[in-house]
Scaffold this motif. Structure first.
Motif, PDB file in Angstrom:
ATOM      1  N   VAL A 310       0.602  -1.356  -0.197  1.00 31.02           N
ATOM      2  CA  VAL A 310       0.191   0.445  -0.087  1.00 31.02           C
ATOM      3  C   VAL A 310       0.850   1.132   0.217  1.00 31.02           C
ATOM      4  O   VAL A 310       0.317   2.303  -0.802  1.00 31.02           O
ATOM      5  N   ARG A 311       1.948   1.544   1.154  1.00 28.98           N
ATOM      6  CA  ARG A 311       2.720   2.580   1.243  1.00 28.98           C
ATOM      7  C   ARG A 311       3.667   2.627  -0.270  1.00 28.98           C
ATOM      8  O   ARG A 311       3.748   4.118  -0.494  1.00 28.98           O
ATOM      9  N   ALA A 312       3.926   1.691  -1.254  1.00 30.86           N
ATOM     10  CA  ALA A 312       4.631   1.780  -2.314  1.00 30.86           C
ATOM     11  C   ALA A 312       3.890   2.306  -3.540  1.00 30.86           C
ATOM     12  O   ALA A 312       4.125   2.055  -4.409  1.00 30.86           O
ATOM     13  N   THR A 313       2.518   1.790  -3.356  1.00 32.17           N
ATOM     14  CA  THR A 313       1.379   2.074  -4.265  1.00 32.17           C
ATOM     15  C   THR A 313       1.668   3.877  -4.337  1.00 32.17           C
ATOM     16  O   THR A 313       0.350   5.037  -3.437  1.00 32.17           O
ATOM     17  N   SER A 314       1.543   4.468  -5.665  1.00 36.25           N
ATOM     18  CA  SER A 314       1.313   6.268  -5.957  1.00 36.25           C
ATOM     19  C   SER A 314       0.215   6.108  -5.781  1.00 36.25           C
ATOM     20  O   SER A 314      -0.451   5.592  -6.307  1.00 36.25           O
ATOM     21  N   TRP A 315      -0.348   7.757  -5.474  1.00 38.96           N
ATOM     22  CA  TRP A 315      -2.005   7.681  -5.497  1.00 38.96           C
ATOM     23  C   TRP A 315      -1.986   7.761  -7.080  1.00 38.96           C
ATOM     24  O   TRP A 315      -3.054   8.615  -7.492  1.00 38.96           O
ATOM     25  N   ASN A 316      -1.166   8.235  -8.086  1.00 40.59           N
ATOM     26  CA  ASN A 316      -1.212   8.492  -9.660  1.00 40.59           C
ATOM     27  C   ASN A 316      -1.916   7.877 -10.169  1.00 40.59           C
ATOM     28  O   ASN A 316      -1.981   7.019 -11.241  1.00 40.59           O
TER      29      ASN A 316
END
Length: 738
Positions: A310-316
């Motif tokens: 989750v933390r590695a997944t960007s909002w973009n």
């Protein structure tokens, strides 16, 4: 009420139909043949919705489909009729046998049918026979049907859940150790927030709108994610409230309504979890926590890997995959953070995708972060469709032996049950195409219409040695025959079932795992009908060698003896079955995960880590759209009551392509133009449906919609959830041909 009146007029239902409706879903009444929503102990005066009333009136029709009808129309001719027109012929009245010499169904006696079917089944390899069950048959009939299949020698017992919520069973069993939801009806009044994904309450379970309206009035946030803005989840006028009906004043239902891109739910859920972690980070600086760390430590496994993802997944990435903005997702996430007790609701909008398993499992991840499983007012709640589809699995309708207490059955009935896995729906279809499946017995349903790959399946169907259909009304599946075919008419659930010991009652399981009794009230449509249970027993007796422990005649004469057998097989869930079957609101069969007992491989609730953000299982490409198949409010599963989809503003037709105005312009189309949808699977098979009327409709960019089951020919048989093999009807790759 208009929809109910329309069906009453079409079917010419008797005046007694009103009395029947007043007994629907009430203690000592009959249980609805439509959806599996709860039958509460504290019931309303009218404890039925439009869909339930339509299903009842459909069954109580005064129209009859008699041997004279079949004498006047060949099977080849009837194949050219629409599904709607076939069912409009009314209730089947007599057992029929297909005569290939004349291409007509001809009357036969029940004994002739049973002996003919039994002789053919004895001549076949048991592994080549399919025992399919729709979601309507009672617990008693389902139990005996599954026993029949295993006594015969196979676990080829697919059911309608294979086509809708099999993903639920596979995913929830994996992550929390039970294959059903953990919510009970009373939880609905105790939660602080609802999160909805891919479930159309207004069309599929309208009685759910009553507790939702009550929740909305007490200020409970209802957060909805769905590609389609469904009217029932936007606002609701309670038909049982005179003031609301007279004033037209509706209660807003959804506090937030987000039109997620088709297949974008994993991305949304990752985004919600990302916001939860961010809020937990901020809270830790003040010595507080948002995560339920005690629950996570004691009851879960796998958080670290999921959190890292989750933390590695960007909002973009999240915005691109979901079609929603970061602000929208964070706004929904904040509701989750602030709520103490959350219920997660979902439907086939999550299950019918190539990565449907990840949809469901990631939803569970969100709930686990704050301990929202195993407390009052919390839980995961898949809303099941057909009235007893969940209950059938409970009593043995399953192709997976691990789901059935085979050792107990072996002791109870003195035989060695088959231990190898049977065929599910997709596997059965492949078996028919490959020629390995030689016979099909259908306990209700409209299998040929419900499955994908219709063209290939209809060709394969006619190559089978035997097809048997147990039904109340004529449908398309009855006209695509094997070399020998039987059409066996059964009692409906609204009708009196009189056997040797007198009137009989049956039971079913609702979506909240409560068992309910049901008593038919009306005079049967024909004197020559048999109950589903009696038909199953009749075929079984004609097929199987005698077994002193298998008492078919006694079971037919007294359904209470069947319930005793069910209790013996499943003592924990069904103790004192006969004594408890009419408990107001039903009796609860229990749920280990609700008690925070996790029957998983690790013994804990398991966080899973998805490797994708989209559940569709194919890449976007120029000219490729994501097709979402839908049901109207004027149908139930494959049954079409009429051509009105008033909740979406579509009247008089079903041959429509719903597409947003911007996509219409980009594609060079115009409102009202007739087009074709062409399957765009990468398998070299040409699939096409049309013509369809281009109809402007509010959908996310790149997404189009049209009706199930008409769009099934566009769905490749292997376009299914990877884990459960549930057909991926909610995200089908298509192109538009003008």
């Amino acid at each position: 009420m208009r929809g109910i009146a329309d069906i009453f007029g079409k079917e010419w239902a008797t005046p007694s139909a009103v009395e029947t409706l007043m007994r629907q879903n009430k203690p000592k009444g009959f249980m609805c043949v439509s959806c599996s929503w709860a039958k509460p102990a504290d019931y309303h005066t009218f404890e039925f919705c439009e869909n339930g009333a339509k299903a009842t009136l459909w069954e109580l029709t005064s129209k009859r489909c008699t041997p004279e009808f079949f004498a006047a129309h060949s099977v080849t001719e009837l194949r050219g009729w629409s599904d709607y027109d076939l069912e409009q012929q009314g209730r089947l009245t007599d057992p029929m046998r297909y005569d290939p010499a004349t291409d007509h169904y001809v009357p036969c006696s029940w004994e002739e049918a049973f002996q003919g079917i039994g002789a053919q089944l004895r001549a076949l390899d048991p592994k080549s026979v399919i025992f399919y069950a729709s979601g309507r048959a009672s617990l008693e009939t389902s139990y005996l049907y599954a026993l029949f299949a295993r006594l015969y020698g196979n676990n080829n017992i697919p059911d309608s859940s294979n086509m809708c919520h099999e993903t639920t069973g596979v995913a929830l069993n994996k992550v929390i150790g039970v294959g059903v939801g953990t919510v009970v009806f009373d939880d609905l009044a105790k939660c602080d927030a609802f999160f909805f994904f891919g479930q159309n309450t207004g069309s599929n379970s309208p009685r759910f709108l009553h507790p939702l309206q009550e929740a909305a009035k007490r200020g409970v946030p209802i957060i909805t994610f769905n590609p389609v803005r469904e009217k029932g989840l936007e606002s609701f006028i309670n038909p049982q409230n005179v003031t609301e009906m007279l004033t037209g004043k509706a209660t807003p239902i959804s506090t937030q309504y987000h039109q997620v891109k088709v297949g974008g739910d994993i991305a949304v859920l990752i985004g919600l979890c990302k916001h939860v972690f961010a809020c937990d980070d901020a809270a830790k600086r003040d010595g507080r926590r948002v995560l339920d760390v005690d629950f996570i430590e004691a009851h879960t496994k796998g958080l670290d890997e999921f959190e890292a993802k989750v933390r590695a997944t960007s909002w973009n990435e999240i915005e691109a995959a979901s079609g929603l903005t970061r602000a929208a997702i964070e706004g929904a996430g904040q509701v989750y953070v602030e709520a103490d007790r959350v219920i997660g609701i979902y439907g086939m909008g999550l299950t019918q995708h190539v990565h449907g398993f990840e949809n469901v499992a990631t939803f569970v991840n969100l709930l686990l972060l704050k301990g929202n499983i195993g407390r009052d007012g919390t839980g995961i709640s898949p809303v099941r469709g057909h009235s007893n589809v969940q209950g059938q699995r409970t009593v043995g309708i399953a192709d997976k032996p691990k789901l059935v207490p085979l050792d107990r059955l072996a002791e109870q009935f003195g035989f060695e049950p088959p231990r190898e896995k049977g065929m599910n729906t997709v596997e059965a279809c492949h078996g028919m195409i490959d020629g390995k499946v030689k016979a099909f017995i259908g306990l209700g349903g409209n299998f040929v219409r419900a499955i994908p790959e219709r063209a290939a399946m209809e060709q394969a169907w006619t190559r089978m040695e035997l097809t048997v259909q147990i039904a109340t009304k004529l449908n398309r599946s009855h006209l695509v025959n094997g070399k020998a075919a039987y059409l066996l008419p059964c009692l409906g659930r609204t009708e009196q079932d009189i056997q040797a010991t007198g009137p009989q009652a049956v039971t079913m399981e609702d979506t909240f795992s409560c068992i309910q009794g049901s008593v038919g009230l009306r005079t049967p449509a024909s004197d020559n009908l048999k109950s589903e249970l009696a038909i199953v027993a009749g075929i079984a007796k004609a097929t199987l060698p005698p077994n002193p422990k298998v008492i078919w005649d006694d079971w037919v004469g007294d359904y209470g003896l069947v319930r005793d057998a069910i209790e013996h097989t499943y003592p924990d869930m069904f103790h004192d079955f006969n004594a408890r079957m009419f408990t107001p609101g039903g009796f609860y069969k229990g749920n280990a995960a609700r008690e925070r007992i996790w029957n998983t491989e690790s013994g804990k609730a398991e966080f899973t880590t998805p490797t994708m953000l989209s559940s569709i299982g194919f890449d976007d490409a120029p000219g490729r759209y994501r097709l979402l198949t839908m049901r109207s409010n004027d149908q139930f599963n494959t049954t079409i009551y009429g051509m009105s989809d008033r909740l979406r503003g579509i009247e008089g037709r079903r041959d429509v392509l719903l597409i947003n105005p911007d996509d219409i312009a980009r594609a060079g189309l115009v409102d009202g133009q007739m087009v074709w949808l062409v399957g765009d699977a990468d398998d070299g098979v040409h699939r096409e449906v049309g013509p369809l009327k281009v109809t402007p409709f509010r959908l996310p960019d790149g997404c189009v919609g049209s009706y199930y089951p008409e769009m099934n020919p566009l769905i490749a048989l292997d376009h299914h959830d990877i884990e459960s093999k549930t057909p991926a009807n909610k995200s089908v790759p298509v192109k538009i041909r003008a």
